[in-house]
Design a protein around this motif. Sequence first.
Motif, PDB file in Angstrom:
ATOM      1  N   VAL A  89      29.805  29.748  24.963  1.00 39.37           N
ATOM      2  CA  VAL A  89      28.478  29.646  24.580  1.00 39.37           C
ATOM      3  C   VAL A  89      27.979  28.261  25.572  1.00 39.37           C
ATOM      4  O   VAL A  89      28.879  27.129  25.488  1.00 39.37           O
ATOM      5  N   LEU A  90      26.930  27.882  25.674  1.00 39.70           N
ATOM      6  CA  LEU A  90      25.999  27.245  26.984  1.00 39.70           C
ATOM      7  C   LEU A  90      25.088  26.545  25.411  1.00 39.70           C
ATOM      8  O   LEU A  90      24.357  27.169  24.982  1.00 39.70           O
ATOM      9  N   THR A  91      24.997  25.252  25.771  1.00 42.35           N
ATOM     10  CA  THR A  91      24.560  24.538  25.524  1.00 42.35           C
ATOM     11  C   THR A  91      23.541  23.369  26.900  1.00 42.35           C
ATOM     12  O   THR A  91      24.205  23.421  27.034  1.00 42.35           O
ATOM     13  N   ASP A  92      21.969  22.998  25.846  1.00 38.45           N
ATOM     14  CA  ASP A  92      21.229  22.508  26.810  1.00 38.45           C
ATOM     15  C   ASP A  92      20.934  21.455  25.636  1.00 38.45           C
ATOM     16  O   ASP A  92      20.577  21.080  24.721  1.00 38.45           O
ATOM     17  N   ALA A  93      21.024  19.564  26.502  1.00 39.28           N
ATOM     18  CA  ALA A  93      20.243  18.802  25.992  1.00 39.28           C
ATOM     19  C   ALA A  93      18.783  18.644  26.489  1.00 39.28           C
ATOM     20  O   ALA A  93      18.448  18.890  28.117  1.00 39.28           O
ATOM     21  N   SER A 148      15.773  17.427  25.397  1.00 39.81           N
ATOM     22  CA  SER A 148      15.134  15.670  24.975  1.00 39.81           C
ATOM     23  C   SER A 148      16.209  14.418  25.122  1.00 39.81           C
ATOM     24  O   SER A 148      17.109  14.514  24.606  1.00 39.81           O
ATOM     25  N   LEU A 149      15.679  13.290  24.799  1.00 38.77           N
ATOM     26  CA  LEU A 149      16.397  12.082  24.545  1.00 38.77           C
ATOM     27  C   LEU A 149      17.486  11.863  23.253  1.00 38.77           C
ATOM     28  O   LEU A 149      18.380  11.718  23.606  1.00 38.77           O
ATOM     29  N   LYS A 150      16.767  12.323  22.221  1.00 40.97           N
ATOM     30  CA  LYS A 150      17.306  12.546  21.188  1.00 40.97           C
ATOM     31  C   LYS A 150      18.912  13.389  21.527  1.00 40.97           C
ATOM     32  O   LYS A 150      20.129  13.361  20.812  1.00 40.97           O
ATOM     33  N   GLU A 151      18.694  14.936  21.660  1.00 42.14           N
ATOM     34  CA  GLU A 151      19.868  15.339  22.227  1.00 42.14           C
ATOM     35  C   GLU A 151      21.270  15.335  23.095  1.00 42.14           C
ATOM     36  O   GLU A 151      22.086  14.998  23.495  1.00 42.14           O
ATOM     37  N   LEU A 152      20.256  14.096  24.346  1.00 42.38           N
ATOM     38  CA  LEU A 152      21.369  13.372  25.343  1.00 42.38           C
ATOM     39  C   LEU A 152      21.947  12.512  24.544  1.00 42.38           C
ATOM     40  O   LEU A 152      22.945  12.461  25.489  1.00 42.38           O
ATOM     41  N   CYS A 153      21.541  11.953  23.675  1.00 36.97           N
ATOM     42  CA  CYS A 153      22.058  10.508  22.514  1.00 36.97           C
ATOM     43  C   CYS A 153      23.642  11.680  21.798  1.00 36.97           C
ATOM     44  O   CYS A 153      24.709  11.829  21.475  1.00 36.97           O
ATOM     45  N   GLU A 154      22.902  12.601  21.483  1.00 30.35           N
ATOM     46  CA  GLU A 154      24.202  13.234  20.525  1.00 30.35           C
ATOM     47  C   GLU A 154      25.611  13.858  21.603  1.00 30.35           C
ATOM     48  O   GLU A 154      26.254  14.089  21.545  1.00 30.35           O
ATOM     49  N   PHE A 155      24.776  14.472  22.793  1.00 29.30           N
ATOM     50  CA  PHE A 155      26.194  15.429  23.433  1.00 29.30           C
ATOM     51  C   PHE A 155      26.651  13.894  24.060  1.00 29.30           C
ATOM     52  O   PHE A 155      28.133  14.419  23.837  1.00 29.30           O
ATOM     53  N   LYS A 156      26.750  12.561  24.099  1.00 34.02           N
ATOM     54  CA  LYS A 156      27.225  11.335  24.700  1.00 34.02           C
ATOM     55  C   LYS A 156      28.017  11.014  23.483  1.00 34.02           C
ATOM     56  O   LYS A 156      29.023  10.238  23.659  1.00 34.02           O
ATOM     57  N   LEU A 157      27.438  11.177  22.120  1.00 35.23           N
ATOM     58  CA  LEU A 157      28.271  11.059  20.878  1.00 35.23           C
ATOM     59  C   LEU A 157      29.112  11.900  20.574  1.00 35.23           C
ATOM     60  O   LEU A 157      30.757  11.040  20.554  1.00 35.23           O
ATOM     61  N   ALA A 158      28.585  13.053  20.988  1.00 39.64           N
ATOM     62  CA  ALA A 158      29.845  14.138  21.017  1.00 39.64           C
ATOM     63  C   ALA A 158      31.130  13.984  21.679  1.00 39.64           C
ATOM     64  O   ALA A 158      32.273  14.395  21.406  1.00 39.64           O
ATOM     65  N   GLU A 159      30.866  13.613  22.587  1.00 37.38           N
ATOM     66  CA  GLU A 159      32.409  12.913  24.051  1.00 37.38           C
ATOM     67  C   GLU A 159      32.888  12.021  23.658  1.00 37.38           C
ATOM     68  O   GLU A 159      34.016  12.358  23.697  1.00 37.38           O
ATOM     69  N   ILE A 160      32.828  11.070  21.904  1.00 41.05           N
ATOM     70  CA  ILE A 160      33.541  10.197  22.410  1.00 41.05           C
ATOM     71  C   ILE A 160      33.654  10.103  20.660  1.00 41.05           C
ATOM     72  O   ILE A 160      34.013   9.394  20.113  1.00 41.05           O
ATOM     73  N   VAL A 161      33.145  11.183  19.839  1.00 41.13           N
ATOM     74  CA  VAL A 161      33.858  11.163  18.789  1.00 41.13           C
ATOM     75  C   VAL A 161      35.098  11.401  18.275  1.00 41.13           C
ATOM     76  O   VAL A 161      35.335  12.341  19.201  1.00 41.13           O
ATOM     77  N   ASN A 162      35.599  10.482  16.604  1.00 36.67           N
ATOM     78  CA  ASN A 162      37.344  10.998  16.898  1.00 36.67           C
ATOM     79  C   ASN A 162      37.618  10.726  15.517  1.00 36.67           C
ATOM     80  O   ASN A 162      36.393  10.752  15.039  1.00 36.67           O
ATOM     81  N   ILE A 163      38.813  11.116  15.069  1.00 34.07           N
ATOM     82  CA  ILE A 163      38.203  10.444  13.169  1.00 34.07           C
ATOM     83  C   ILE A 163      37.880   9.589  13.218  1.00 34.07           C
ATOM     84  O   ILE A 163      37.547   8.626  12.151  1.00 34.07           O
ATOM     85  N   SER A 164      38.509   8.589  13.502  1.00 36.81           N
ATOM     86  CA  SER A 164      38.072   7.109  13.043  1.00 36.81           C
ATOM     87  C   SER A 164      36.494   6.853  13.463  1.00 36.81           C
ATOM     88  O   SER A 164      36.244   5.917  12.737  1.00 36.81           O
TER      89      SER A 164
END
Length: 529
Positions: free
Chosen positions: A378-382, A384-400
Motif C-alpha cells: 500500500v502507498l499512503t501520503d500525508a 496535511s499537517l495533521k496527517e504529517l503528525c500521524e505519520f511521525k507518531l506512527a513511526e514511534i508508537v509502541n506497546i508502552s
Amino acid sequence: MAERDMDIDDVLCNLRVVGMPTKSAIYIWGYNQSGQTARKGKECHLRIPKSLPPKLFKLRNGESLRWTDIACGREHTAAVASDGSLFTWGANEFGQLGDGTEESSKEPKKVKALETEFVKSVSCGAHCTAAIAEPRENDGTVSKSRLWVWGQNQGSDNPRLFWGAFTPNMVIQQVSCGAVHVVALSEHGLLQAWGYNEYGQLGRGCTSQGLQGARVLNAYARFLDDAPELVKIVRVSCGEYHTAAISENGEVYTWGLGSMGQLGHCSLQSADKELIPRRVVALDGIIVQDVSCGGVHSCAVTQDGALYAWGGGHVSVLLPVDTLTLVSMKDGRIYGWGYNSYGQAANEKSTYTWFPSPVDWCVGEVRRLAAGGGHSAVLTDACSLKELCEFKLAEIVNISNAQLMEDVASRTGADALARLCEKLRKHSDEQGECEFLEKQRDETVEAKAGPRRLLLHCLLFTARRTDGGRDSAEMEGSGRENAALGGGTRDGGPRRARPPPSSSVSLSCETSSSSVPHWSPPPSSLYCA
C-alpha cells in the motif's frame, strides 16, 4: 535522560508547504521467500503491514522521496519515486528486476538503466516488469510516454524500449502484465498484446503455441450476432490468463481463459475460452470506470462507486486457487479478503478470509494498492499537517505509549492512527511480547518523549482542520475461491459484492469466484492480482 527541546519545524523536518503530499510511505507484508517485502523477521512479523524505512533506498542525508506507484509480481516488487526513479527488489531468476543479472535482491535497488528516463508508472507480471517513462531530456520530438519491458519473454534482463505493433513515438497510456502476456494501451484507445496465447488471452480470435509478437486488437464483440467492430479502450487489466478492458462508453470487455467464471459470461464461445474481446452483458447499462483482474477473478468499479466481482468458481478442494482482494474505502480504511496463508489479505491467522476484514496498520491517505503471489503493498501520503503528525507518531508508537496515543487520536479524529494503536495493543495481547514488538519498544528511546508530546499537541491543534473530501479510494485484489469476492458463496456471474460498512472504494485484485459480476457498495479505484 533529559528531554531535548524541539520546535515544530524540527519535528516536521522544516516543512513549509502542507497543501500537497510531502511525505509518503510504502507499507508491505506477506510472503517473503525471495525478499519481495524487503523486510526481515519471522512469519508472524511479516503478516503485519509495516512501512519501509527510507534508509533501505540508500537516500542521502536529509533526502526524502514520495512514492507515486507500486506493483507486485509473483515474488518481486517495483516502486516509482516522485523524482522518476524506479526501484525493484525480490526474485530475479528471469531478470525481472532490470539490473542485467539474474540474482535476487532482498533490498530495493534503483534500476540504473532507466536513470535517463522519468518513470511514471510500473506493472509487474509473474516474472516480468514493464514501465512507462519519459526521457528526462526531451526536445519535443520524442514521445512523453514510452514503454520499457524486461524479464521473462521480454528479450532482455535490462529494460529495453518497446514499440511492438505501435508506431514509434506513440504515447503509451497504460500497460498491464499477466502471467505470460502483456497488453499496452495507446493514447488513441488502441490495445496491442504480445506473449503466450494458449488460452486466447491476446484476443486474436485463435489460440497459438509459443511466444507471439505484438499485434493490435481490432475486433470486439459487442453482441454475439453482430460482426466484431473496433472499440476505443480507456483502461486495461491482465489477469493470469485472461484480460479485461473498459471502452470509452464504460462497457467491460473480457477475453482469454474463462474456466472459473473470470470473464463474467454465462456461456463461452470456445470451450472454456473467449478468443476475442466480448462485452460483459451482465453489466449492461452500468458505466464502469475501473477494472482489475486477478489470477482467476475480476472486479469492476462503477461510476457510482459500486463494486462488482466475479470468477474463481468451480475450484477443487484438492486444487485450491490462491487469490485475494484488497480494497480501500473512501474514508481511507483498507479491507482485504481471500487467500490469507501469509496474512496478505487480512493479517489474521487464517488460511482464508471469507468476508472483508479491516487491515488497520497504515496511516495516511491511500494512493495505491498492489497484490502479488503472496504479498501485498500500500502507498499512503500525508497531505496535511495533521496527517504529517500521524505519520511521525506512527513511526514511534509502541506497546508502552499505544494507549496514550490511541486516546488522543480518538479524541482528535485521527482515526487511522487510533486504529493502528488498537491493533498494536490487541496483537500484543494475543501474541505476547514477540521479538518484533520488543525490538520496536527498545528502539524507542526516552529522548523521543519530548517530540511525541509535541506531536500530540500538534495533533490536538490541527484536529478540527478541514482537509477536504477524499474523492477516491483504492482496491487491490487477489482471492481464493469466492473468498475473493467477499460473498461467502460460490455461485456465478458478475455480482455486486457485499462491502464493508463504508461509502466508496478503490480496487486491486490477484485471483476470485462467480461467473457473473456481483455487486458491492461504492468503490473508487481497482486492482486485482
